[in-house]
Design a protein around this motif. Sequence first.
Motif, PDB file in Angstrom:
ATOM      1  N   HIS A  41       0.046   0.060  -7.088  1.00 39.71           N
ATOM      2  CA  HIS A  41       1.338   0.514  -6.576  1.00 39.71           C
ATOM      3  C   HIS A  41       1.704  -0.183  -5.275  1.00 39.71           C
ATOM      4  CE1 HIS A  41       0.641   4.512  -8.908  1.00 39.71           C
ATOM      5  NE2 HIS A  41       1.085   3.551  -9.682  1.00 39.71           N
ATOM      6  N   VAL A  42       2.988  -0.156  -4.988  1.00 38.89           N
ATOM      7  CA  VAL A  42       3.483  -0.786  -3.777  1.00 38.89           C
ATOM      8  C   VAL A  42       4.165   0.272  -2.923  1.00 38.89           C
ATOM      9  CG1 VAL A  42       5.156  -2.434  -2.890  1.00 38.89           C
ATOM     10  CG2 VAL A  42       3.738  -3.038  -4.860  1.00 38.89           C
ATOM     11  N   GLY A  43       3.614   0.530  -1.755  1.00 39.87           N
ATOM     12  CA  GLY A  43       4.163   1.589  -0.912  1.00 39.87           C
ATOM     13  C   GLY A  43       4.863   1.075   0.327  1.00 39.87           C
ATOM     14  N   CYS A  44       4.574  -0.161   0.736  1.00 37.36           N
ATOM     15  CA  CYS A  44       5.206  -0.635   1.970  1.00 37.36           C
ATOM     16  C   CYS A  44       5.516  -2.118   1.930  1.00 37.36           C
ATOM     17  CB  CYS A  44       4.319  -0.327   3.174  1.00 37.36           C
ATOM     18  SG  CYS A  44       2.795  -1.281   3.248  1.00 37.36           S
ATOM     19  N   GLU A  45       4.766  -2.870   1.170  1.00 39.86           N
ATOM     20  CA  GLU A  45       4.922  -4.327   1.132  1.00 39.86           C
ATOM     21  C   GLU A  45       4.779  -4.980   2.496  1.00 39.86           C
ATOM     22  OE1 GLU A  45       7.328  -6.427  -2.377  1.00 39.86           O
ATOM     23  OE2 GLU A  45       8.485  -4.879  -1.355  1.00 39.86           O
ATOM     24  N   HIS A  46       4.125  -4.285   3.429  1.00 41.01           N
ATOM     25  CA  HIS A  46       3.785  -4.993   4.659  1.00 41.01           C
ATOM     26  C   HIS A  46       2.361  -4.706   5.117  1.00 41.01           C
ATOM     27  CE1 HIS A  46       6.469  -1.537   5.965  1.00 41.01           C
ATOM     28  NE2 HIS A  46       5.381  -1.226   6.614  1.00 41.01           N
ATOM     29  N   GLY A  47       1.519  -4.411   4.150  1.00 39.92           N
ATOM     30  CA  GLY A  47       0.099  -4.423   4.453  1.00 39.92           C
ATOM     31  C   GLY A  47      -0.437  -3.209   5.193  1.00 39.92           C
ATOM     32  N   VAL A  48       0.337  -2.137   5.294  1.00 42.03           N
ATOM     33  CA  VAL A  48      -0.107  -1.003   6.109  1.00 42.03           C
ATOM     34  C   VAL A  48      -0.636   0.163   5.271  1.00 42.03           C
ATOM     35  CG1 VAL A  48       0.560   0.636   7.907  1.00 42.03           C
ATOM     36  CG2 VAL A  48       1.546  -1.645   7.884  1.00 42.03           C
ATOM     37  N   CYS A  49      -0.056   0.405   4.099  1.00 43.14           N
ATOM     38  CA  CYS A  49      -0.360   1.662   3.404  1.00 43.14           C
ATOM     39  C   CYS A  49      -1.596   1.583   2.510  1.00 43.14           C
ATOM     40  CB  CYS A  49       0.840   2.132   2.597  1.00 43.14           C
ATOM     41  SG  CYS A  49       1.126   1.191   1.085  1.00 43.14           S
ATOM     42  N   GLY A  50      -1.903   0.406   2.004  1.00 44.17           N
ATOM     43  CA  GLY A  50      -3.089   0.256   1.170  1.00 44.17           C
ATOM     44  C   GLY A  50      -2.912   0.647  -0.289  1.00 44.17           C
ATOM     45  N   ALA A  51      -1.726   1.089  -0.681  1.00 45.75           N
ATOM     46  CA  ALA A  51      -1.525   1.518  -2.069  1.00 45.75           C
ATOM     47  C   ALA A  51      -1.754   0.376  -3.052  1.00 45.75           C
ATOM     48  CB  ALA A  51      -0.120   2.079  -2.254  1.00 45.75           C
ATOM     49  N   CYS A  52      -1.511  -0.848  -2.586  1.00 49.33           N
ATOM     50  CA  CYS A  52      -1.559  -2.011  -3.480  1.00 49.33           C
ATOM     51  C   CYS A  52      -2.941  -2.641  -3.530  1.00 49.33           C
ATOM     52  CB  CYS A  52      -0.552  -3.034  -2.994  1.00 49.33           C
ATOM     53  SG  CYS A  52      -1.013  -3.705  -1.382  1.00 49.33           S
ATOM     54  N   THR A  53      -3.921  -1.986  -2.925  1.00 57.02           N
ATOM     55  CA  THR A  53      -5.246  -2.603  -2.800  1.00 57.02           C
ATOM     56  C   THR A  53      -5.877  -2.893  -4.162  1.00 57.02           C
ATOM     57  OG1 THR A  53      -5.558  -1.364  -0.760  1.00 57.02           O
ATOM     58  CG2 THR A  53      -7.534  -2.356  -1.741  1.00 57.02           C
ATOM     59  N   MET A  61      -8.483  -6.156  -1.195  1.00 52.95           N
ATOM     60  CA  MET A  61      -7.406  -6.978  -0.635  1.00 52.95           C
ATOM     61  C   MET A  61      -6.082  -6.282  -0.907  1.00 52.95           C
ATOM     62  SD  MET A  61      -8.606  -9.891   0.592  1.00 52.95           S
ATOM     63  CE  MET A  61      -7.292 -11.090   0.490  1.00 52.95           C
ATOM     64  N   ARG A  62      -5.149  -6.444  -0.015  1.00 54.18           N
ATOM     65  CA  ARG A  62      -3.810  -5.865  -0.200  1.00 54.18           C
ATOM     66  C   ARG A  62      -2.998  -6.872  -1.015  1.00 54.18           C
ATOM     67  NH1 ARG A  62      -3.676  -1.413   4.394  1.00 54.18           N
ATOM     68  NH2 ARG A  62      -5.642  -0.739   3.520  1.00 54.18           N
ATOM     69  N   SER A  63      -2.699  -6.504  -2.234  1.00 48.76           N
ATOM     70  CA  SER A  63      -2.064  -7.488  -3.111  1.00 48.76           C
ATOM     71  C   SER A  63      -0.624  -7.770  -2.704  1.00 48.76           C
ATOM     72  CB  SER A  63      -2.137  -7.032  -4.567  1.00 48.76           C
ATOM     73  OG  SER A  63      -1.471  -5.809  -4.749  1.00 48.76           O
ATOM     74  N   CYS A  64      -0.063  -6.952  -1.803  1.00 49.33           N
ATOM     75  CA  CYS A  64       1.291  -7.254  -1.318  1.00 49.33           C
ATOM     76  C   CYS A  64       1.252  -8.318  -0.234  1.00 49.33           C
ATOM     77  CB  CYS A  64       1.967  -5.995  -0.779  1.00 49.33           C
ATOM     78  SG  CYS A  64       1.338  -5.427   0.819  1.00 49.33           S
ATOM     79  N   LEU A  65       0.060  -8.659   0.247  1.00 48.47           N
ATOM     80  CA  LEU A  65      -0.053  -9.672   1.297  1.00 48.47           C
ATOM     81  C   LEU A  65      -0.611 -10.980   0.746  1.00 48.47           C
ATOM     82  CD1 LEU A  65      -1.433  -7.689   4.391  1.00 48.47           C
ATOM     83  CD2 LEU A  65       0.923  -8.195   3.764  1.00 48.47           C
TER      84      LEU A  65
HETATM   85  S1  FES Z   1       2.029  -2.014  -0.416  1.00 48.02           S
HETATM   86 FE1  FES Z   1       1.403  -1.081   1.421  1.00 48.02          FE
HETATM   87  S2  FES Z   1      -0.298  -2.308   1.912  1.00 48.02           S
HETATM   88 FE2  FES Z   1       0.512  -3.319   0.224  1.00 48.02          FE
END
Ligand code: FES
Lengths: 166, 802
Positions: A41-53, A61-65
């Motif tokens: 999942h994508v919760g922030c797309e800036h590497g802070v929330c960790g949902a995309c790990t 790894m944070r896949s949004c980064l």
């Molecule tokens: S979507 Fe929040 S850290 Fe990647």
Amino acid sequence: MSEELHEVRLSVNGVVHELRVPARRLLSDALRHDLGLTGTHVGCEHGVCGACTVLVDRRPMRSCLMFAVSAVGSEITTVEGLTEQDGSPEGRLGPVQQAFAECHGLQCGFCTPGFLTTITAGLRDNPDPSEDEAREMVAGNLCRCTGYVNIVKSVLRASEIARERR
Amino acid sequence: MTTKLFGEKVPRVEDQRFLRGKGRYVDDVLVGHDLLHAAVLRSPHAHARIVDIDVSGVLDVDGVHVVWTHDDLAGAMADPLPLLIPHPQLTHGRTQYALAKDEVNYVGEAIAFVVADDRYLAEDALGRIRVDYEFLPPVVGVESARAAEHLVHDDVPGNVAARLEQENGDARGAIAAAPHTLSLDLTIERSASTPMEGRGTVARWDPDTGRLTVWTSTQTSTGVRAAVAAKLGLDLAQVDVITPDVGGGFGVKINHPWPEELLVPLAARTLGRPVKFTEDRREHFISSAHERGQVHHVEVGYDDDGRVLGLDVRFWHDNGAYTPYGLIVPIITSTQLLGPYKPGAYRVVFESLYTNTVMVTPYRGAGRPQGCFVMERTMDAIAAALGKDRTEVRAANFIQPDEFPYDHGLVFQDGRELEYDSGDYPGSLEKLKALIGWDEFPVFREEMEREGRRVGIGLACYVEGTGVGPYEGAHVHVETSGKVKVATGLTTQGQGHATAFAQIVADALGVRFDRVEVVTGDTRRMPYAVGTFASRAAVMSGSAVHLAALRAREKVLKIAADALEAAEDDLEIVDGVVSVRGTPDGTASIDLGTVAVLSNPLRYAFDEASKAATQFSVGDPGKPPVAEDDEPGLEGKDFYSPERSTFANGMHAVIVETDAETAEIRILKYAVVHDCGRLINPMIVEGQIHGGVAQGVGGALLERMAYDESGQLVNASFMDFLMPYVTEVPAHIDIDHLETPSPLNPLGVKGAGEAGVIPSAAVFASAIEDAEASYHPGLAITAMPISPSDLFALRQRHEESS
Ligand code: FES
Ligand code: FES
């Protein structure tokens, strides 16, 4: 003008996928929208929330980064890859998944995949965490629903289940 | 008898899906189909007139299908969005357009809409749109709104959307005559729901059937359905709205329709291809909704025991740029402020004010945290002035258990009288004192002081009107396989409805829990529903599901009695098998699947259950196969509509430590006593409390929407808006339940969803002030949230002034 596409081979949960993506395509988008692995999942797309790990060569790894093109040659594990083969079509829940179910470690479930992958990696490094270490393990992931109480419990329970199953 | 599931910690059925990555959230819908993606151009300015929008060149971008501004909208789509909850006192209600017309009133307001092959291209296209603005002076914050030097809307004098006054007794007279009085000014800042999943909508138009399907991350699918049909000029019957899994709501997703909830379906219909919009995190900060910003002035008169004789509260509510959700939040503050207390007389006046900021709609707690903060700060101030224990002053003001139902003489948010149904506040307080160790605290404080540590204790009490009407409904269908399909119209955002409602049905119908499958928020399955907000799901849909299952049960018994040639009263249903009580196993019994076959006099046999049914005969051969007062199928449908809300209550206490040097605030112990009537699933209720407390900690110590004077939200990311991680919340929360059943519904339940968050600002203010008391006597905490820097500054100001 159309965008230049790159051929990439992504190895995800043991399966190799070939796809053509623009250089700027995020790994999170490639997993979700190109490969249909929507568990990440994508919760922030800036590497802070960790949902995309996800796990990239076993490291969280944070896949949004990350760009999809930079994941070439790595072995990626997503939440869909955390279940264990037991002969049943859907497989049995892995220890971390099982612990979350037992401890009510999730509510809306949106942050959950990122916690599951993060903890899976965390328990590999430290199979028997103390409560403080369990908190530390999940201290980089955001959850808006659970207040984390049961997530910390889940970490400790997951370590027990993994031991029982060994 | 099947074991009762009501009240059991039944593990959640939905977890299996979620844990395997098989949840279906809105952004997961139609992945792999020929989807188009939408993006929205949003105003970078808080207040400006739009002079010109130039979209030439946008369609030149490869893969862009549509670019719309307000000029491209027609009919109802070109009108302002609906004002959902009008109120006679909302004399100057204003709502935005789906795409801004002539003027923008907050940073983030939608101006143009683009659809392209993917989101990346859609955002590229946005970059090509040129907008000419004429800047207008922004109004930011309550103070500047009240000063009204500038107006948000030209035609709203004084920036006042509404003014509302309620009074029970002569409050000002009572204060004037009281032996003691004091006054307080109290402020709460803006925060927001910030669910981990933002808003999102997917729509598909099917030209073959002339139907529109909309998936949207909402707290009310029926509301969105009606809005979409009205705005797109479709019949209601042409529109289906499905709420898939929702990644948290906490209030913000009750507002509807969002511009995108209309534009996406319109684009899908226009283009003949499915379209998706998924909000990103920055968009969620600047384009959804916030809450909590209020400034209050309190006058109170009290006697020597601390009993409140007269309470006069004036407050100013920052409603942001628009008022789509009416006056719900300030009305809740104004009424729920009273908590478990019975002041001699009460007057409340509020003004709801426009500012050039994101609009305000309910966020978990919905006005109650502000009200609780005001009332509890007042109780603390009275205790301090009289030199009394804070619990004593509260106890002196409690409504007593024998005083229920208790009528406050005010009108609540649902337009009904504010009448509490049940509760035991003195009982709760005793439990709370024991749980936190209130009486032992002085000893602990001394110990800590010897180590040079500052600790403080605080408490706060609240009452929460839950389960507001008007109604919810449910449909229960027993299939010929014996599976039970349940549908209720309200939506689910993590509350485990699929589990809790299945527990209720399993009990009512006498079937195994794993045979029950619950669907929520799908208008194809239950077109009449209201929504999930105001802690109403368990009360409203829980009751409806129970009633519908009882209806299905009645029908089961009727048919089974006929088939088994027994009296209905002699039958029991255990694990999905109807049998005559007292007969040996297997004789004189029939399972629900077979009853389902018999309920439908169809000629065709499809399955095992149909074959099994051939041995029974039901119905009167002299009458038509479906009797006049009957219908085919084994179904039950019912609605629950209560007279008024049911009032849950609770009390929180916290022990904090404040660092003498850095003013860092640490939580040492957190205790909750909670009474939400009977518990359907205590595990789920505790989870709701944990989550509420964490959100409350965020609201009390960390979260604020930082607007600068030009109306820019400068912390619109998770990097800058500090939401609690595990490291910021209490490691353990001690919870004790009281269960005073509600007399208003068949299950005796009350709502539990919002409770955890309500007393946070109040309880932390109380504890922090207490920790500082012996070092900075008289230091008063009057504004929340409070960060270490805020506390540090407070200490300095206090030292300078004393
Ligand atoms: S979507 Fe929040 S850290 Fe990647
Ligand atoms: S379970 Fe909803 S955000 Fe964590």
